[in-house]
Design an enzyme around this catalytic site. Structure first.
Site, PDB file in Angstrom:
ATOM      1  N   LYS A 125       0.874  -1.191   0.000  1.00 46.31           N
ATOM      2  CA  LYS A 125       0.000   0.000   0.000  1.00 46.31           C
ATOM      3  C   LYS A 125       0.896   1.222   0.000  1.00 46.31           C
ATOM      4  O   LYS A 125       2.022   1.168   0.481  1.00 46.31           O
ATOM      5  CB  LYS A 125      -0.871   0.019   1.263  1.00 46.31           C
ATOM      6  CG  LYS A 125      -2.102   0.874   1.135  1.00 46.31           C
ATOM      7  CD  LYS A 125      -3.232   0.102   0.487  1.00 46.31           C
ATOM      8  CE  LYS A 125      -4.417   0.971   0.150  1.00 46.31           C
ATOM      9  NZ  LYS A 125      -5.568   0.148  -0.268  1.00 46.31           N
ATOM     10  N   ASP A 165      -7.092   4.195  -4.532  1.00 45.76           N
ATOM     11  CA  ASP A 165      -7.750   4.067  -3.224  1.00 45.76           C
ATOM     12  C   ASP A 165      -8.366   5.449  -2.981  1.00 45.76           C
ATOM     13  O   ASP A 165      -8.639   6.174  -3.960  1.00 45.76           O
ATOM     14  CB  ASP A 165      -6.721   3.676  -2.143  1.00 45.76           C
ATOM     15  CG  ASP A 165      -7.382   3.241  -0.833  1.00 45.76           C
ATOM     16  OD1 ASP A 165      -7.837   2.092  -0.760  1.00 45.76           O
ATOM     17  OD2 ASP A 165      -7.480   4.057   0.111  1.00 45.76           O
TER      18      ASP A 165
HETATM   19  P1  NDP Z   1     -13.058   7.655  -2.895  1.00 46.06           P
HETATM   20  O1  NDP Z   1     -11.979   8.652  -2.732  1.00 46.06           O
HETATM   21  O2  NDP Z   1     -13.639   7.405  -4.223  1.00 46.06           O
HETATM   22  O3  NDP Z   1     -14.270   8.006  -1.901  1.00 46.06           O
HETATM   23  C1  NDP Z   1     -14.061   8.102  -0.544  1.00 46.06           C
HETATM   24  C2  NDP Z   1     -15.375   8.441   0.132  1.00 46.06           C
HETATM   25  O4  NDP Z   1     -15.217   8.304   1.540  1.00 46.06           O
HETATM   26  C3  NDP Z   1     -15.810   9.884  -0.118  1.00 46.06           C
HETATM   27  O5  NDP Z   1     -17.210   9.958  -0.071  1.00 46.06           O
HETATM   28  C4  NDP Z   1     -15.172  10.601   1.061  1.00 46.06           C
HETATM   29  O6  NDP Z   1     -15.788  11.824   1.419  1.00 46.06           O
HETATM   30  C5  NDP Z   1     -15.364   9.578   2.170  1.00 46.06           C
HETATM   31  N1  NDP Z   1     -14.315   9.772   3.186  1.00 46.06           N
HETATM   32  C6  NDP Z   1     -12.987   9.707   2.990  1.00 46.06           C
HETATM   33  N2  NDP Z   1     -12.336   9.985   4.126  1.00 46.06           N
HETATM   34  C7  NDP Z   1     -13.287  10.223   5.037  1.00 46.06           C
HETATM   35  C8  NDP Z   1     -13.244  10.548   6.408  1.00 46.06           C
HETATM   36  N3  NDP Z   1     -12.078  10.697   7.058  1.00 46.06           N
HETATM   37  N4  NDP Z   1     -14.424  10.702   7.061  1.00 46.06           N
HETATM   38  C9  NDP Z   1     -15.605  10.565   6.405  1.00 46.06           C
HETATM   39  N5  NDP Z   1     -15.704  10.273   5.101  1.00 46.06           N
HETATM   40  C10 NDP Z   1     -14.559  10.090   4.442  1.00 46.06           C
HETATM   41  O7  NDP Z   1     -12.475   6.300  -2.267  1.00 46.06           O
HETATM   42  P2  NDP Z   1     -12.970   4.800  -2.470  1.00 46.06           P
HETATM   43  O8  NDP Z   1     -14.439   4.751  -2.649  1.00 46.06           O
HETATM   44  O9  NDP Z   1     -12.092   4.185  -3.487  1.00 46.06           O
HETATM   45  O10 NDP Z   1     -12.553   4.153  -1.065  1.00 46.06           O
HETATM   46  C11 NDP Z   1     -13.466   4.066   0.022  1.00 46.06           C
HETATM   47  C12 NDP Z   1     -13.000   2.980   0.983  1.00 46.06           C
HETATM   48  O11 NDP Z   1     -12.954   1.728   0.281  1.00 46.06           O
HETATM   49  C13 NDP Z   1     -11.587   3.167   1.548  1.00 46.06           C
HETATM   50  O12 NDP Z   1     -11.556   2.626   2.846  1.00 46.06           O
HETATM   51  C14 NDP Z   1     -10.713   2.297   0.629  1.00 46.06           C
HETATM   52  O13 NDP Z   1      -9.530   1.895   1.269  1.00 46.06           O
HETATM   53  C15 NDP Z   1     -11.666   1.131   0.409  1.00 46.06           C
HETATM   54  N6  NDP Z   1     -11.408   0.304  -0.757  1.00 46.06           N
HETATM   55  C16 NDP Z   1     -11.308   0.845  -2.007  1.00 46.06           C
HETATM   56  C17 NDP Z   1     -11.095   0.031  -3.095  1.00 46.06           C
HETATM   57  C18 NDP Z   1     -11.043   0.565  -4.492  1.00 46.06           C
HETATM   58  O14 NDP Z   1     -10.893  -0.236  -5.420  1.00 46.06           O
HETATM   59  N7  NDP Z   1     -11.199   1.871  -4.708  1.00 46.06           N
HETATM   60  C19 NDP Z   1     -10.911  -1.415  -2.945  1.00 46.06           C
HETATM   61  C20 NDP Z   1     -11.129  -1.908  -1.596  1.00 46.06           C
HETATM   62  C21 NDP Z   1     -11.340  -1.056  -0.555  1.00 46.06           C
HETATM   63  P3  NDP Z   1     -15.039  13.219   1.115  1.00 46.06           P
HETATM   64  O15 NDP Z   1     -15.147  13.392  -0.358  1.00 46.06           O
HETATM   65  O16 NDP Z   1     -15.767  14.238   1.912  1.00 46.06           O
HETATM   66  O17 NDP Z   1     -13.601  13.052   1.568  1.00 46.06           O
HETATM   67  O1  2IT Z   2      -7.903  -1.678  -0.710  1.00 49.48           O
HETATM   68  C1  2IT Z   2      -7.861  -2.183  -1.861  1.00 49.48           C
HETATM   69  O2  2IT Z   2      -8.007  -3.399  -2.039  1.00 49.48           O
HETATM   70  C2  2IT Z   2      -7.660  -1.274  -2.993  1.00 49.48           C
HETATM   71  N1  2IT Z   2      -7.590  -0.059  -2.801  1.00 49.48           N
HETATM   72  C3  2IT Z   2      -7.496  -1.829  -4.380  1.00 49.48           C
HETATM   73  C4  2IT Z   2      -6.093  -2.293  -4.608  1.00 49.48           C
HETATM   74  C5  2IT Z   2      -5.770  -2.712  -6.017  1.00 49.48           C
HETATM   75  O3  2IT Z   2      -4.581  -3.018  -6.220  1.00 49.48           O
HETATM   76  O4  2IT Z   2      -6.634  -2.745  -6.882  1.00 49.48           O
END
Ligand code: NDP
Ligand code: 2IT
Length: 443
Positions: A125, A165
């Site tokens: 990461k 992420d």
């Molecule tokens: P994005 O940046 O697309 O969206 C993040 C969302 O979470 C936004 O709505 C944001 O709001 C909110 N957020 C972020 N930080 C905070 C905080 N401190 N408090 C409250 N709300 C918060 O990210 P993703 O959708 O990609 O990721 C969301 C979660 O999923 C993370 O935990 C990530 O690690 C996990 N994840 C993502 C994967 C991927 O493929 N993208 C895969 C597996 C897990 P705001 O805009 O106000 O910051």
């Molecule tokens: O938390 C996760 O699994 C991710 N942000 C996706 C990682 C990836 O390599 O696609």
């Protein structure tokens, strides 16, 4: 005191300032240490001591120029945690809260998540405390180029393959890929989450959210429960939340909330495809706030998180520790029957033990959000083959991977009348990685 407790204390003393990392290790050891202690194969090999230490951590300065020509400085990181079963693989997070503790917790969980997918990917990461919010496209581009100038020395399609992420989506991946290609003179699958017309995979943008709902559906079916007409509270409104919402609607559920760091909207009529399209445009094109949804569709916006809502299912899809023990109690009082983590570690360990002691279905992120990295693994395969698979092919593979992860959780987590999905995911992931570490000797 048990020797697993002693081991946890040793890790706590060594990394006392890394609270998120310690939280992830504690959750893991809770189920894996008792398993290791009674195993002839694993107990005498110091595997736990080895597995909690990253193979390598890279920290670097990232200077960049803002639109006024002023020099700005951020910190860049890559935690290369474990390469026993494949090249390091895991996302990059750009958010002002990013620090080593958060990236170590994410890298640690990624090891076992990637193992559960069945694909050959190690765990890693990275990211930066850079905040893309409020920055122009040109500022984001200059930051990404400077970040990649250093990161490019440490990654490669057979070494370490980052992806997105929080704060890193198609735009940032594009800028970083362009810079890597220019530095190395090499068009290669060094990043996943690329756009489709230059090497990306169909369904990668949807994969984490779709995979989450496939896992949820499997968990419910296994307990003879249908998704139809279930009321779902989702937090977040980014990549994971958007496509979890889309798939949940498609399977007949009613999604009543989405959120961001300012608060949540409650739409008692349910979010439909047209409203979701508005959210996707709002978040990915206009980069606006979820409160605008409330004005647009005449519903209410509240500060805080949506866990006080009356719902059957909760899908936390925003960030770590967004659902604590008080929220867990509220959900149970409101007769919530299942929680599946879309985000990484959104539920505190105290919340998880409340779910467990009340025998509420609980899916930990390393199992239920593995669909994103799984399709990243499929993107790597397509890049190696120099081929593109159709939407249907990738979606079918994703759905089968999520079903298989569910099967592994049941196999290793089922007791008489309850499936402990945390235990099942941790033990199944551990076995695969530990066996590879043993095979490869003292390295
Ligand atoms: P994005 O940046 O697309 O969206 C993040 C969302 O979470 C936004 O709505 C944001 O709001 C909110 N957020 C972020 N930080 C905070 C905080 N401190 N408090 C409250 N709300 C918060 O990210 P993703 O959708 O990609 O990721 C969301 C979660 O999923 C993370 O935990 C990530 O690690 C996990 N994840 C993502 C994967 C991927 O493929 N993208 C895969 C597996 C897990 P705001 O805009 O106000 O910051
Ligand atoms: O938390 C996760 O699994 C991710 N942000 C996706 C990682 C990836 O390599 O696609």
């Amino acid at each position: 005191m048990s020797s697993s407790k002693n081991f946890l204390i040793k890790v706590q003393n060594k990394h006392s300032h890394e609270s998120e990392f310690l939280q992830a290790v504690e959750e893991f050891l809770d189920s894996v240490a008792p398993f290791v202690l009674v195993s002839d194969k694993y107990k005498s090999r110091n595997l736990l001591e080895k597995i909690v230490e990253p193979e390598r951590v890279i920290i670097f300065r990232v200077p960049w120029l803002d639109d006024n020509g002023d020099e700005k400085i951020n910190i860049g990181y890559r935690v290369q945690f474990n390469s026993a079963i494949g090249p390091y693989k895991g996302g990059l997070r750009f958010h002002p809260s990013v620090n080593l503790s958060i990236l170590k917790f994410l890298g640690f969980e990624q090891i076992f998540k990637n193992a559960l997918t069945g694909l050959p990917m190690g765990g890693g990461k990275g990211g930066s405390d850079f905040d893309p919010k409020g920055k122009s496209d040109n500022e984001v581009m200059r930051f990404c180029q400077s970040f990649m100038l250093e990161l490019s020395k440490h990654i490669g399609s057979n070494t370490d393959v980052p992806a997105g992420d929080i704060g890193v989506g198609a735009r940032e991946i594009g800028y970083m890929f362009g810079q890597y290609k220019r530095i190395k003179n090499n068009f290669t699958g060094v990043l996943t989450g690329k756009s489709f017309n230059w090497g990306g995979s169909l369904i990668r943008p949807e994969a984490t959210g779709y995979g989450l709902v496939y896992f949820l559906n499997e968990m419910l079916s296994f307990h003879d429960i249908s998704m139809k007409n279930k009321k779902i509270a989702i937090s977040g409104s980014g990549n994971v939340a958007q496509f979890a919402c889309q798939k949940a609607i498609e399977l007949g559920a009613k999604v009543v909330s989405l959120s961001d760091s300012s608060g949540y909207i409650y739409d008692p009529l349910g979010i439909d495809d047209a409203k979701l399209k508005y959210v996707i445009d709002l978040k990915t094109i206009r980069r606006g706030r979820i409160s605008e949804y409330a004005d647009q569709f005449n519903c209410e916006f509240f500060e805080g998180t949506p866990w006080g809502l009356d719902c059957d299912i909760a899908l936390p899809c925003a960030t770590q520790n967004e659902l604590n023990e008080h929220d867990a109690k509220k959900l149970i009082q409101n007769n919530c029957i299942a929680i599946a983590e879309g985000a990484n570690m959104p539920c505190t360990n105290e919340a998880i033990s409340i779910f467990n002691s009340n025998k509420i279905l609980f899916a930990p992120g390393k199992a239920s959000n593995a669909g994103g990295v799984a399709v990243s693994g499929l993107e790597m395969s397509q890049n190696s083959l120099r081929m593109n698979w159709s939407k249907e092919e990738v979606d079918t593979k994703l759905s089968n991977i999520m079903k298989n992860i569910h099967r592994l959780c049941v196999e290793h987590g089922k007791s008489n009348d309850y499936v402990d999905y945390v235990k099942g995911a941790n033990i199944a992931g551990f076995i695969k990685v530990a066996d590879a570490m043993i095979d490869q000797g003292a390295v």
